[in-house]
Write an enzyme that holds these catalytic residues in place. Structure first.
Site, short mmCIF file in Angstrom:
data_model
loop_
_atom_site.label_atom_id
_atom_site.label_comp_id
_atom_site.label_asym_id
_atom_site.label_seq_id
_atom_site.Cartn_x
_atom_site.Cartn_y
_atom_site.Cartn_z
N PHE A 1 0.80 -1.22 0.00
CA PHE A 1 0.00 0.00 0.00
C PHE A 1 0.83 1.27 0.00
O PHE A 1 0.28 2.37 0.04
CB PHE A 1 -0.92 0.03 1.23
CG PHE A 1 -1.81 -1.18 1.34
CD1 PHE A 1 -2.91 -1.31 0.52
CD2 PHE A 1 -1.52 -2.18 2.24
CE1 PHE A 1 -3.72 -2.42 0.61
CE2 PHE A 1 -2.32 -3.30 2.33
CZ PHE A 1 -3.43 -3.43 1.52
N LYS B 1 4.95 3.38 -0.79
CA LYS B 1 6.33 3.44 -1.24
C LYS B 1 7.10 4.29 -0.24
O LYS B 1 6.57 5.27 0.29
CB LYS B 1 6.42 4.06 -2.63
CG LYS B 1 5.78 3.21 -3.73
CD LYS B 1 5.92 3.88 -5.09
CE LYS B 1 5.29 3.03 -6.19
NZ LYS B 1 5.41 3.66 -7.52
N VAL B 2 8.35 3.91 0.03
CA VAL B 2 9.18 4.65 0.99
C VAL B 2 10.33 5.31 0.24
O VAL B 2 11.05 4.66 -0.52
CB VAL B 2 9.73 3.72 2.09
CG1 VAL B 2 10.58 4.52 3.08
CG2 VAL B 2 8.58 3.03 2.82
N ASP C 1 5.03 -9.12 13.80
CA ASP C 1 5.65 -9.38 12.50
C ASP C 1 7.15 -9.08 12.56
O ASP C 1 7.70 -8.46 11.67
CB ASP C 1 4.98 -8.54 11.41
CG ASP C 1 5.32 -9.03 10.00
OD1 ASP C 1 5.70 -10.22 9.86
OD2 ASP C 1 5.23 -8.25 9.05
#
Length: 419
Positions: A21, A23-24, A135
């Protein structure tokens, strides 16, 4: 890549990574040249009917703004336009722990221990605040220029309010297959803290061995190995490492090693000079920032700028009120305790500046939660919310008994009505 700076504040640079979902990007803060990482989320990608990605992103923001720890990636602020949401975060120069392990093949025992110590410090900090990552894996842990860890990606995290009341457990099946604890694979529910410890054990094994303890190309066969706890140690692992790994990768969560036991382990404690674990030590190291407010906190307090609006969510906060007073947090809490004792309210102190209170008036009962946040050296924000119970009783207790005391520096001397 936008041609103009983001809201006149940040210039985007190279792409660092992509997710489902977001982009960095690496970015530069225009005013001072500071490097930051910015996660860019397109609102159209999170506006589906079930709202699950929406909830996940909003939960991640709410969790990350609470976390101020040297081994956890900082969230500086959240910006939004009509089409996009921007998370402005600490830029961690060294990249993912996964890439570091891949390039080296495996870590030495000393380096593995150092990384594991920092990981447990961050996990312990989260657990003490009722936050479970769920996670943990090398892809979600970054390495800075000093070789220190930074835990990131809290999108799958859970908090204590998600624990089911009927059994005290979490029930959402999530996590990455190779790192997931065996109890998560069942329908019985699981303890978030215990599953994080299992994932930490997998990470320690991967760092030292250079491969997974449980692996099979067939996912179901891999899950069977995890459920049975079937794995072999490489020949080069020392007896001390085997001992702690056996406790970390115990398939029975009831007997699996706890954070407290890990911290007392002789192998773990070697070279433990700069890792802080106690609440007092952590607060000293991070300058007691946990209950201080940054700009993002202050913005989120305004209903006109409620962060839920960033995600097109319409969930108004009921029975919630905030007031600003010129007082120290300790004084506010002290005066509230005096009122509670006088009125025979049942009270329980929180770890930070806060109180949980239960009130009974005949057949009517009510629970409220009060938190105090430092705004400046002279000002604090007092937040009170009806947790559960009769709304009329809550309003009576708050408006007639507690609020007058908070708003007056002579609060302990005020007459408290019995109505």
């Amino acid at each position: 890549m936008p041609e103009k700076p983001i809201l006149g504040k940040y210039e985007l640079g190279k792409l660092l990574g992509c997710g489902a979902f977001a982009k960095v990007y690496h970015a530069r803060e225009i005013s001072n040249g500071r490097s930051v990482a910015i996660k860019v989320i397109n609102k159209s990608n999170i506006s589906n009917k079930d709202g699950l990605p929406n909830d996940r992103i909003e939960r991640e923001v709410c969790i990350m703004r609470q976390l101020q720890h040297p081994y956890i990636v900082r969230l500086y602020e959240v910006l939004a336009t009509k089409t996009k949401i921007y998370f402005v975060m600490e830029y961690v120069k060294g990249g993912e722990l996964f890439n570091q392990i891949s390039s080296k093949g495996r870590f030495t025992e000393d380096l593995s221990r150092k990384c594991f110590q920092q990981l447990i410090s961050a996990v312990n900090y989260c657990h003490s605040r009722g936050i479970y990552h769920r996670d943990l894996k090398p892809e979600n842990v970054l390495i800075d220029e000093n070789g220190d860890l930074k835990v990131s990606d809290f999108g799958l995290s859970a908090t204590t309010d998600q624990i089911q009341s009927f059994d005290g457990l979490l029930h959402t099946v999530c996590g990455s297959p190779a790192y997931v604890a065996p109890e998560v694979l069942t329908i019985k529910g699981y303890d978030g803290a215990k599953t994080d410890i299992w994932s930490c054990g997998i990470m320690l094994f991967v760092m030292i061995a250079g491969y997974f303890p449980f692996y099979d190309q067939n996912l179901m066969l891999m899950y069977k190995k995890i459920y049975k706890g079937e794995f072999r140690f490489p020949k080069w692992i020392s007896p001390d490492v085997k001992r702690i790994l056996s406790r970390l990768l115990d398939v029975n969560p009831a007997t699996r090693i706890t954070v407290e036991e890990i911290i007392r382990d002789p192998w773990f404690r070697k070279g433990l000079k700069f890792i802080k674990f106690s609440e007092e030590e952590e607060n000293t190291k991070i300058n007691s920032l946990t209950n201080c407010l940054n700009a993002f906190d202050i913005i989120s307090f305004s209903q006109g700028l409620d962060i839920s609006g960033l995600f097109k969510s319409n969930n108004p906060v009921d029975d919630l009120e905030r007031i600003v007073v010129e007082e120290s947090p300790e004084s506010v809490i002290e005066r509230i305790e005096e009122v509670g004792k006088k009125e025979n309210f049942r009270m329980k102190k929180k770890k930070e500046w806060g109180i949980e209170m239960k009130v009974q008036n005949g057949k009517l009962t009510m629970s409220l939660s009060l938190d105090v946040y430092r705004l400046t050296e002279q000002l604090v924000v007092v937040e009170i919310q009806n947790s559960d119970g009769d709304d009329g009783l809550y309003k009576d207790v708050w408006r007639n008994k507690l609020k007058p005391v908070i708003l007056s520096k002579r609060g302990a001397e005020l007459h408290i009505s019995d109505s």
